[in-house]
Design a protein around this motif. Structure first.
Motif, PDB file in Angstrom:
ATOM      1  N   LEU A 164      38.246  25.422  45.855  1.00 43.17           N
ATOM      2  CA  LEU A 164      37.110  26.060  45.202  1.00 43.17           C
ATOM      3  C   LEU A 164      36.567  27.251  45.995  1.00 43.17           C
ATOM      4  CD1 LEU A 164      35.400  25.869  42.643  1.00 43.17           C
ATOM      5  CD2 LEU A 164      33.830  24.419  43.919  1.00 43.17           C
ATOM      6  N   ASP A 165      36.401  27.121  47.286  1.00 40.84           N
ATOM      7  CA  ASP A 165      35.860  28.221  48.081  1.00 40.84           C
ATOM      8  C   ASP A 165      36.760  29.450  48.016  1.00 40.84           C
ATOM      9  OD1 ASP A 165      33.624  26.774  48.825  1.00 40.84           O
ATOM     10  OD2 ASP A 165      34.435  26.176  50.773  1.00 40.84           O
ATOM     11  N   ARG A 166      38.059  29.242  48.131  1.00 36.81           N
ATOM     12  CA  ARG A 166      39.005  30.366  48.081  1.00 36.81           C
ATOM     13  C   ARG A 166      38.959  31.058  46.728  1.00 36.81           C
ATOM     14  NH1 ARG A 166      43.944  31.814  46.186  1.00 36.81           N
ATOM     15  NH2 ARG A 166      44.198  29.851  45.069  1.00 36.81           N
ATOM     16  N   VAL A 167      39.000  30.289  45.654  1.00 40.18           N
ATOM     17  CA  VAL A 167      39.009  30.861  44.312  1.00 40.18           C
ATOM     18  C   VAL A 167      37.671  31.543  44.018  1.00 40.18           C
ATOM     19  CG1 VAL A 167      39.184  30.333  41.845  1.00 40.18           C
ATOM     20  CG2 VAL A 167      40.787  29.299  43.470  1.00 40.18           C
ATOM     21  N   ALA A 168      36.570  30.918  44.407  1.00 43.60           N
ATOM     22  CA  ALA A 168      35.254  31.534  44.187  1.00 43.60           C
ATOM     23  C   ALA A 168      35.152  32.867  44.916  1.00 43.60           C
ATOM     24  CB  ALA A 168      34.142  30.590  44.624  1.00 43.60           C
ATOM     25  N   ALA A 169      35.727  32.963  46.107  1.00 42.89           N
ATOM     26  CA  ALA A 169      35.707  34.225  46.852  1.00 42.89           C
ATOM     27  C   ALA A 169      36.527  35.296  46.134  1.00 42.89           C
ATOM     28  CB  ALA A 169      36.220  34.012  48.273  1.00 42.89           C
ATOM     29  N   ILE A 170      37.659  34.917  45.585  1.00 44.44           N
ATOM     30  CA  ILE A 170      38.475  35.874  44.826  1.00 44.44           C
ATOM     31  C   ILE A 170      37.712  36.355  43.602  1.00 44.44           C
ATOM     32  CG2 ILE A 170      40.544  36.125  43.391  1.00 44.44           C
ATOM     33  CD1 ILE A 170      41.942  34.188  45.388  1.00 44.44           C
ATOM     34  N   VAL A 171      37.176  35.414  42.831  1.00 40.86           N
ATOM     35  CA  VAL A 171      36.431  35.761  41.612  1.00 40.86           C
ATOM     36  C   VAL A 171      35.242  36.650  41.959  1.00 40.86           C
ATOM     37  CG1 VAL A 171      35.000  34.812  39.749  1.00 40.86           C
ATOM     38  CG2 VAL A 171      37.195  33.744  40.314  1.00 40.86           C
ATOM     39  N   GLY A 172      34.479  36.269  42.961  1.00 42.36           N
ATOM     40  CA  GLY A 172      33.305  37.034  43.357  1.00 42.36           C
ATOM     41  C   GLY A 172      33.633  38.381  43.960  1.00 42.36           C
ATOM     42  N   GLY A 173      34.878  38.596  44.335  1.00 44.34           N
ATOM     43  CA  GLY A 173      35.305  39.870  44.899  1.00 44.34           C
ATOM     44  C   GLY A 173      35.474  40.974  43.874  1.00 44.34           C
ATOM     45  N   PHE A 174      35.463  40.635  42.604  1.00 44.17           N
ATOM     46  CA  PHE A 174      35.576  41.648  41.558  1.00 44.17           C
ATOM     47  C   PHE A 174      34.201  42.251  41.292  1.00 44.17           C
ATOM     48  CE2 PHE A 174      39.465  39.351  40.923  1.00 44.17           C
ATOM     49  CZ  PHE A 174      40.354  40.285  40.416  1.00 44.17           C
ATOM     50  N   ASP A 175      34.125  43.572  41.293  1.00 40.96           N
ATOM     51  CA  ASP A 175      32.850  44.247  41.034  1.00 40.96           C
ATOM     52  C   ASP A 175      32.273  43.865  39.679  1.00 40.96           C
ATOM     53  OD1 ASP A 175      32.917  45.567  43.467  1.00 40.96           O
ATOM     54  OD2 ASP A 175      33.765  47.400  42.624  1.00 40.96           O
ATOM     55  N   GLU A 176      33.125  43.536  38.729  1.00 39.69           N
ATOM     56  CA  GLU A 176      32.670  43.214  37.382  1.00 39.69           C
ATOM     57  C   GLU A 176      32.092  41.804  37.258  1.00 39.69           C
ATOM     58  OE1 GLU A 176      35.982  46.236  37.197  1.00 39.69           O
ATOM     59  OE2 GLU A 176      35.669  44.346  38.246  1.00 39.69           O
ATOM     60  N   VAL A 177      32.228  40.989  38.296  1.00 42.34           N
ATOM     61  CA  VAL A 177      31.662  39.638  38.304  1.00 42.34           C
ATOM     62  C   VAL A 177      30.343  39.699  39.058  1.00 42.34           C
ATOM     63  CG1 VAL A 177      31.972  37.252  39.083  1.00 42.34           C
ATOM     64  CG2 VAL A 177      33.914  38.526  38.141  1.00 42.34           C
TER      65      VAL A 177
ATOM     66  N   LEU B 188      34.102  26.063  37.928  1.00 40.45           N
ATOM     67  CA  LEU B 188      33.703  27.382  38.409  1.00 40.45           C
ATOM     68  C   LEU B 188      33.405  28.260  37.190  1.00 40.45           C
ATOM     69  CD1 LEU B 188      33.264  29.259  40.857  1.00 40.45           C
ATOM     70  CD2 LEU B 188      35.624  30.029  40.542  1.00 40.45           C
ATOM     71  N   TRP B 189      32.165  28.706  37.092  1.00 47.44           N
ATOM     72  CA  TRP B 189      31.703  29.511  35.957  1.00 47.44           C
ATOM     73  C   TRP B 189      31.280  30.871  36.468  1.00 47.44           C
ATOM     74  CZ3 TRP B 189      30.097  27.382  30.872  1.00 47.44           C
ATOM     75  CH2 TRP B 189      30.596  26.087  30.671  1.00 47.44           C
ATOM     76  N   PHE B 190      31.482  31.902  35.638  1.00 49.70           N
ATOM     77  CA  PHE B 190      31.099  33.251  36.042  1.00 49.70           C
ATOM     78  C   PHE B 190      30.968  34.144  34.814  1.00 49.70           C
ATOM     79  CE2 PHE B 190      35.643  32.674  36.325  1.00 49.70           C
ATOM     80  CZ  PHE B 190      36.204  33.806  35.744  1.00 49.70           C
ATOM     81  N   VAL B 191      30.337  35.295  35.014  1.00 46.32           N
ATOM     82  CA  VAL B 191      30.163  36.287  33.958  1.00 46.32           C
ATOM     83  C   VAL B 191      30.903  37.555  34.375  1.00 46.32           C
ATOM     84  CG1 VAL B 191      28.508  37.732  32.709  1.00 46.32           C
ATOM     85  CG2 VAL B 191      27.938  35.349  33.233  1.00 46.32           C
TER      86      VAL B 191
END
Length: 148
Positions: A77-90, A102-105
């Motif tokens: 989870l930590d690794r994937v959340a870091a990848i997802v959060g690394g996108f400027d659009e998230v 793991l939820w995101f916009v």
């Protein structure tokens, strides 16, 4: 975090000044300098206490957006959340106690860019992204008192 940090976060979660020099206006209301406000925000972001400073618009009023979720193995989870959060659009992501944990916009200038970001997240993580498009709008006030 001192009293001025707490005031900065509490008093400007909403109704941020729509002004050519908004940070100078914030500084005047807090009784400090614009440079100090900017330094504090930079420090709070660097420490992780503040994820972002920016406007929030109703979904799909400016550009395109979608809610998305992923089923991520707990140990990854930590690794994937870091990848997802690394996108400027998230603009944020969060863990939920659910199979889809793991939820995101994703918010972008166009629907095509939203789709490209979702594809890139799938590619980077090796996990499927489930889109949860808005069916009905609800007005939520995401501001809340951080300290009394």
């Amino acid at each position: 975090m001192d009293e001025l940090d707490r005031r900065l976060l509490n008093e400007f979660q909403r109704d941020f000044p729509l002004d050519p020099q908004p940070y100078a206006t914030v500084a005047a209301r807090l009784g400090c300098t614009e440079r100090e406000v900017l330094a504090r925000l930079q420090r709070l972001q660097a420490s992780g206490a503040v994820a972002r400073v920016g406007a929030t618009f109703r979904p799909n009023r400016v550009g395109s957006s979608t809610l998305a979720a992923m089923a991520v193995p707990a140990n990854d989870l930590d690794r994937v959340a870091a990848i997802v959060g690394g996108f400027d659009e998230v603009n944020h992501n969060y863990q939920r106690a659910h199979r889809l944990n793991l939820w995101f916009v994703v918010t972008a200038p166009s629907r095509e860019r939203v789709e490209a970001v979702i594809a890139a997240i799938t590619q980077a993580t090796g996990l499927e992204v489930l889109e949860l498009p808005m069916v009905r709008a609800h007005q939520l006030d995401l501001g809340f008192p951080l300290w009394n």
